[in-house]
Structures are given as structure tokens and as C-alpha cells.
Write a protein that holds these residues in place. Structure first.
Motif, PDB file in Angstrom:
ATOM      1  N   ASP A 162       0.854  -1.190   0.000  1.00 21.67           N
ATOM      2  CA  ASP A 162       0.000   0.000   0.000  1.00 21.67           C
ATOM      3  C   ASP A 162       0.889   1.238   0.000  1.00 21.67           C
ATOM      4  O   ASP A 162       2.044   1.196   0.416  1.00 21.67           O
ATOM      5  CB  ASP A 162      -0.911  -0.026   1.228  1.00 21.67           C
ATOM      6  CG  ASP A 162      -2.131   0.863   1.072  1.00 21.67           C
ATOM      7  OD1 ASP A 162      -2.217   1.613   0.079  1.00 21.67           O
ATOM      8  OD2 ASP A 162      -2.994   0.814   1.965  1.00 21.67           O
ATOM      9  N   ALA A 164      -0.404   4.555   0.986  1.00 22.54           N
ATOM     10  CA  ALA A 164      -0.817   5.556   1.983  1.00 22.54           C
ATOM     11  C   ALA A 164      -1.795   4.909   2.954  1.00 22.54           C
ATOM     12  O   ALA A 164      -2.374   3.861   2.676  1.00 22.54           O
ATOM     13  CB  ALA A 164      -1.453   6.769   1.301  1.00 22.54           C
ATOM     14  N   SER A 165      -2.028   5.570   4.100  1.00 18.08           N
ATOM     15  CA  SER A 165      -2.824   4.944   5.156  1.00 18.08           C
ATOM     16  C   SER A 165      -4.331   4.986   4.885  1.00 18.08           C
ATOM     17  O   SER A 165      -5.096   4.321   5.578  1.00 18.08           O
ATOM     18  CB  SER A 165      -2.522   5.622   6.503  1.00 18.08           C
ATOM     19  OG  SER A 165      -2.785   7.023   6.421  1.00 18.08           O
ATOM     20  N   ASN A 166      -4.765   5.732   3.870  1.00 18.22           N
ATOM     21  CA  ASN A 166      -6.200   5.807   3.554  1.00 18.22           C
ATOM     22  C   ASN A 166      -6.541   4.912   2.349  1.00 18.22           C
ATOM     23  O   ASN A 166      -5.658   4.274   1.773  1.00 18.22           O
ATOM     24  CB  ASN A 166      -6.603   7.262   3.296  1.00 18.22           C
ATOM     25  CG  ASN A 166      -5.776   7.902   2.189  1.00 18.22           C
ATOM     26  OD1 ASN A 166      -4.757   7.367   1.785  1.00 18.22           O
ATOM     27  ND2 ASN A 166      -6.227   9.036   1.704  1.00 18.22           N
ATOM     28  N   HIS A 167      -7.814   4.866   1.989  1.00 23.96           N
ATOM     29  CA  HIS A 167      -8.295   4.099   0.809  1.00 23.96           C
ATOM     30  C   HIS A 167      -7.826   2.649   0.854  1.00 23.96           C
ATOM     31  O   HIS A 167      -7.137   2.180  -0.053  1.00 23.96           O
ATOM     32  CB  HIS A 167      -7.814   4.730  -0.509  1.00 23.96           C
ATOM     33  CG  HIS A 167      -8.204   6.148  -0.683  1.00 23.96           C
ATOM     34  ND1 HIS A 167      -8.020   6.833  -1.855  1.00 23.96           N
ATOM     35  CD2 HIS A 167      -8.784   7.030   0.169  1.00 23.96           C
ATOM     36  CE1 HIS A 167      -8.448   8.077  -1.715  1.00 23.96           C
ATOM     37  NE2 HIS A 167      -8.925   8.215  -0.490  1.00 23.96           N
ATOM     38  N   ASN A 168      -8.215   1.947   1.890  1.00 28.99           N
ATOM     39  CA  ASN A 168      -7.749   0.569   2.049  1.00 28.99           C
ATOM     40  C   ASN A 168      -8.784  -0.489   1.708  1.00 28.99           C
ATOM     41  O   ASN A 168      -8.470  -1.678   1.759  1.00 28.99           O
ATOM     42  CB  ASN A 168      -7.287   0.362   3.494  1.00 28.99           C
ATOM     43  CG  ASN A 168      -6.258   1.394   3.909  1.00 28.99           C
ATOM     44  OD1 ASN A 168      -5.472   1.860   3.079  1.00 28.99           O
ATOM     45  ND2 ASN A 168      -6.260   1.769   5.174  1.00 28.99           N
ATOM     46  N   GLY A 187      -5.108   2.914  -3.062  1.00 24.35           N
ATOM     47  CA  GLY A 187      -3.863   3.182  -2.347  1.00 24.35           C
ATOM     48  C   GLY A 187      -4.020   4.380  -1.439  1.00 24.35           C
ATOM     49  O   GLY A 187      -3.765   4.292  -0.249  1.00 24.35           O
ATOM     50  N   GLY A 188      -4.473   5.495  -2.007  1.00 27.00           N
ATOM     51  CA  GLY A 188      -4.776   6.633  -1.147  1.00 27.00           C
ATOM     52  C   GLY A 188      -4.292   7.979  -1.653  1.00 27.00           C
ATOM     53  O   GLY A 188      -4.739   9.009  -1.155  1.00 27.00           O
TER      54      GLY A 188
HETATM   55 CA   LIG Z   1      -4.110   2.826   1.511  1.00 25.39          CA
END
Ligand SMILES: [Ca+2]
Length: 452
Positions: A162, A164-168, A187-188
Motif C-alpha cells: 500500500d 498511503a494509510s487511507n483508501h484501504n 492506495g490513497g
Molecule cells: Ca491505503
């Protein structure tokens, strides 16, 4: 005897006049409400409810993590049994990253859980990363000799890098075909500048969508912006080159269903065989209609529109058009009537940001409230209102919906997800109150579902 309204409708139909029925815009049943199942504060950050088909009547609540915002915390699965939360979690997962949209975010019970005691969890693992952010990890667990406690250690089935920490994404469900489906965000990075959602092969994060299939330097990403479908009941002795989440020639804890769009390594040597459908920004929550296997996907939008996507049962490979379209609108720009992009298909519902910000995909209701059956229920993280689409007909290009009034969620609740009990009852995970709710109606008795 026909009412005047029915007579009018009959004449209108004969004349080919379009009839907009106000009755269709009402909530059915009229007394539909939400009933709290357990006290406030029973969970830290509930994100979903699941139930194994084992006859136990238990509900399993995904508690995303203890410390939201921490890169090293724990998450858990907790049991609601006989109306109370058991003190000991079913499973505690250590070393969970819970920054932004991370955490323990998926749970699926094996269709044969009653006999094999196997279930699957998706979480972002603290400190474990192939890419720029923590991996999304799918792990197989088993229940212990105590039916209310799982064995603490599982087997990692798959890791996906991944950025980035968002859009998981992170939702998992077994389909009617017995295969496991797993939703994955893009990915984010805002706007998906790398073109991950449209790249059906491997790709580096070079801000150049046209380099899909060209293995450049740096970290190679795959499966982002997709819903994947894998056979978790059959391992692979030697992974083919197009099993993107495996090392070619090495064993894998899953295999590829033959019907996947890019299953054939001879035909598609540079695509990812795990892919089922794609073109998503963040298909955070999705579900199957337990009656017929249709798939309903809530895909979280960028700045302007949220959308509900639909994949009919027994079909594969639809492309839902991110990042050229956001709902029925162009991206970027937000112009109405996004032309079919990438050979894809539009959603069934879109709605603009107006006290709303992120769609929370729900379920096609098949529970005991007879008048609610066949209606699609979803929410939005910011409004946390309950939306009901009364007639989500597959052939209709757009579906309308109404808002459930005077819900307990206005204000104060935060809807993160939904889930079905083994009896089809539908539940709501409320992060604001740390509890779950069940859809209820007095018509359950008048319909004769119970009491006979
Ligand atoms: Ca993500």
C-alpha cells in the motif's frame, strides 16, 4: 374494488404515461426503526458485524482498534451472545496499525465454518510494509476448543503493498461460488495520479498511468483499486507469473478461480490473475445479496460524488471507471453525464457531498421484516443517515432512495458498516456510540414471519 388512485394508474399505463408514484417514496414499513443491541461503549471502533452459519445465533463485531491514530495498537473481534458482549474477545490481533483508515477492517467466516472452524481477517499490520505504507494483510485463523475463543496465531494468506494509510477497502466476503472476495482501495494518493485503479497489472508509483505493465524502479504495486477473487481452500504449489501477490515459482496459500477475467497466464501474462472487477477509488464496504448473489459496492468518491456500484451475479470483470468518473460525473470537473470511460460501466446511484463525505455500502435486505425485503440499505460516514433504495432493479440505469427519518443516528452516531445475522437480520456498526443497532419493525409479526 379499485381505488381512484389505482384507476388513474391503470389509465396512465394504458396511455403510456409515466407515473411518478409518491407512495414509492415512502419508507416501507412505515414504523421502521433501529433498536440498540448492546450498551454504548461496548466497542472501541466497531466497523462491521458478521455471523457464521453455525446455528449459534452469535454476532461477531469487528472492533477496528483500541487507539485510533496509533501506528502500533491492537484490534479485536468480539462476540455478542445472548444479548451481551462476552468479556473475552474472540480474537485479539496485536501489532495493528490504525492511522487514518487502517486497522482490523475485514472479517469473513468460511461457508463451512460449522465443520472447519476457519475464518479470515484483513488488517493493516504495524511495521510490516512492502510499499510506502503498511501492507494490507489477509490471514486465516481457526477457532479453539472453546467455541467463543479463536486460536491466537493464524496463517498469512496474502499481503498487498500500500502507498498511503487511507483508501484501504478491506472488506471480505465469501461469494455464492465459495471463493473469497476482497476489496482494495486505490492506495490513497488523492486523485490516483499513478493510475493504479485502471492498471490491471503491476506498476510503480511514478505518477504516470501509461506505465502500467512496465516494471520500473522502486516499489511495485498491484491489485489497488480492485475487488479480487481467490480460492482460499486450495493452495498453489508453484505460482504462475500472473499471480501478482505471489512470487512466481513459489508456493501460495491461495489459488486462482478459473473464471477470473485474467486467470489464463498464457493469454494474460502481464495482468493480475487475482482481479475480479476494478476501477474503484475506495470500495470500502460491499456485500452479496444472500438470495441471488448480486454484488453491491459502495465506492467512496473524491471531492464531489459518492457512488453505489452493482455487479450482477455470475458476471465478472466490470470496470467502474475511476479515475475518469466520479459517480455519473466527470473526474476531475464534476460535469454531469460522464461518458463511459475505459470501456466501463456507470454506477446505479450517485449523490453529491452535502453533509455527506464517504459512502458506506450496505446490504440488500433479506431479513425477517417482510416489507423491507428486496430494498437496498446504505449510509454515509459524515451524515450517518440511513438511506433506503426501494426498488434496486438491475435493469434500471439509476436507483432512487429515501432517507430514514428520526433515526437514532441523528445526531451523534457514526455509521462505519453493516452486517447480517445468520437469520438475515441487518445490523449497523455505530462508531460514535461504540455499539451496534438492528433494524426493527412491528410489522414483523403482522407479516406472519414470527408467531406461527
Ligand atoms: Ca491505503
Amino acid at each position: 374494488m379499485l381505488t381512484w388512485k389505482q384507476i388513474f394508474h391503470s389509465f396512465a399505463l394504458l396511455l403510456g404515461v409515466s407515473v411518478v408514484s409518491t407512495a414509492a417514496l415512502a419508507i416501507a414499513p412505515s414504523d421502521l426503526t433501529l433498536t440498540q443491541v448492546v450498551p454504548n461503549g461496548s466497542f472501541n471502533h466497531p466497523i462491521g458485524i458478521r455471523a457464521p452459519n453455525d446455528g449459534s445465533g452469535r454476532l461477531f463485531v469487528i472492533d477496528r482498534c483500541v487507539s485510533e491514530g496509533s501506528s502500533a495498537t491492537t484490534g479485536s473481534i468480539k462476540i455478542v451472545k445472548n444479548g451481551a458482549v462476552l468479556a473475552t474477545p474472540f480474537l485479539t490481533i496485536p501489532n495493528v496499525a490504525c492511522v487514518s483508515e487502517q486497522g482490523v477492517i475485514g472479517l469473513a467466516f468460511d461457508p463451512n465454518y460449522a465443520s472447519n472452524g476457519t475464518f479470515y481477517v484483513v488488517n493493516t499490520a504495524s511495521g510490516v510494509k512492502i510499499g510506502a505504507s503498511e501492507d494490507q494483510v489477509l490471514t486465516r485463523y481457526t477457532v479453539s476448543a472453546n467455541a467463543d475463543v479463536a486460536n491466537a496465531t493464524g496463517t498469512v494468506v496474502m499481503r498487498v503493498p500500500d502507498i498511503a494509510s487511507n483508501h484501504n477497502g478491506g472488506d471480505i466476503h465469501f461469494g455464492p461460488d465459495g471463493f473469497l472476495y476482497w476489496s482494495m482501495g486505490d492506495g490513497g494518493v488523492q486523485g490516483d495520479p499513478n493510475g493504479f485503479a485502471q492498471c490491471t497489472g503491476r506498476k510503480s508509483a511514478d505518477n504516470t498511468p501509461s506505465t502500467c505493465h512496465t516494471i520500473g524502479s522502486g516499489v511495485i504495486y498491484y491489485l489497488l483499486g480492485k475487488i479480487i477473487r481467490v480460492d482460499v481452500h486450495t493452495t498453489t504449489a508453484s505460482a504462475a507469473a500472473n499471480m501478482c501477490a505471489s512470487t512466481p515459482g513459489q508456493p501460495a496459500q491461495y489459488s486462482i478461480p478459473p473464471g477470473n477475467p485474467f486467470a489464463s497466464v498464457a493469454t494474460f501474462p502481464n495482468e493480475c490473475a487475482e482481479i475480479f472487477n476494478w476501477g474503484f477509488r475506495n470500495p470500502f464496504r460491499f456485500s452479496f445479496d444472500r438470495s441471488n448473489g448480486d454484488m453491491y459496492i459502495g465506492d467512496v468518491g473524491q471531492n464531489t460524488y459518492e457512488e453505489i456500484d452493482y455487479q450482477p451475479a455470475a458476471s465478472v470483470g466490470q470496470n467502474f471507471q475511476w479515475n475518469a468518473c466520479e459517480g455519473f460525473h466527470t473526474y476531475p470537473g464534476g460535469a454531469a453525464g460522464c461518458a463511459p470511460a475505459f470501456g466501463g460501466v456507470p454506477p446505479k446511484i450517485d449523490y453529491p457531498h452535502s453533509g455527506t463525505c464517504a459512502v458506506v455500502g450496505g446490504y440488500l435486505y433479506r431479513g425477517p421484516i417482510q416489507q423491507l425485503r428486496g430494498q437496498y440499505i446504505f449510509s454515509d460516514y459524515c451524515s450517518s443517515a440511513i438511506y433506503i433504495s426501494a426498488n434496486p432493479a438491475p435493469a434500471s440505469a439509476t436507483w432512487t432512495y429515501v432517507t430514514l427519518g428520526s433515526a437514532p443516528f441523528t445526531p451523534g452516531g457514526i455509521v462505519y458498516g453493516f452486517g447480517e445475522g445468520s437469520d438475515g437480520n441487518l445490523y449497523v456498526a455505530d462508531d460514535g456510540h461504540g455499539t451496534i443497532w438492528r433494524f426493527t419493525s412491528g410489522f414483523i409479526f403482522q407479516d406472519g414471519f414470527e408467531g406461527h
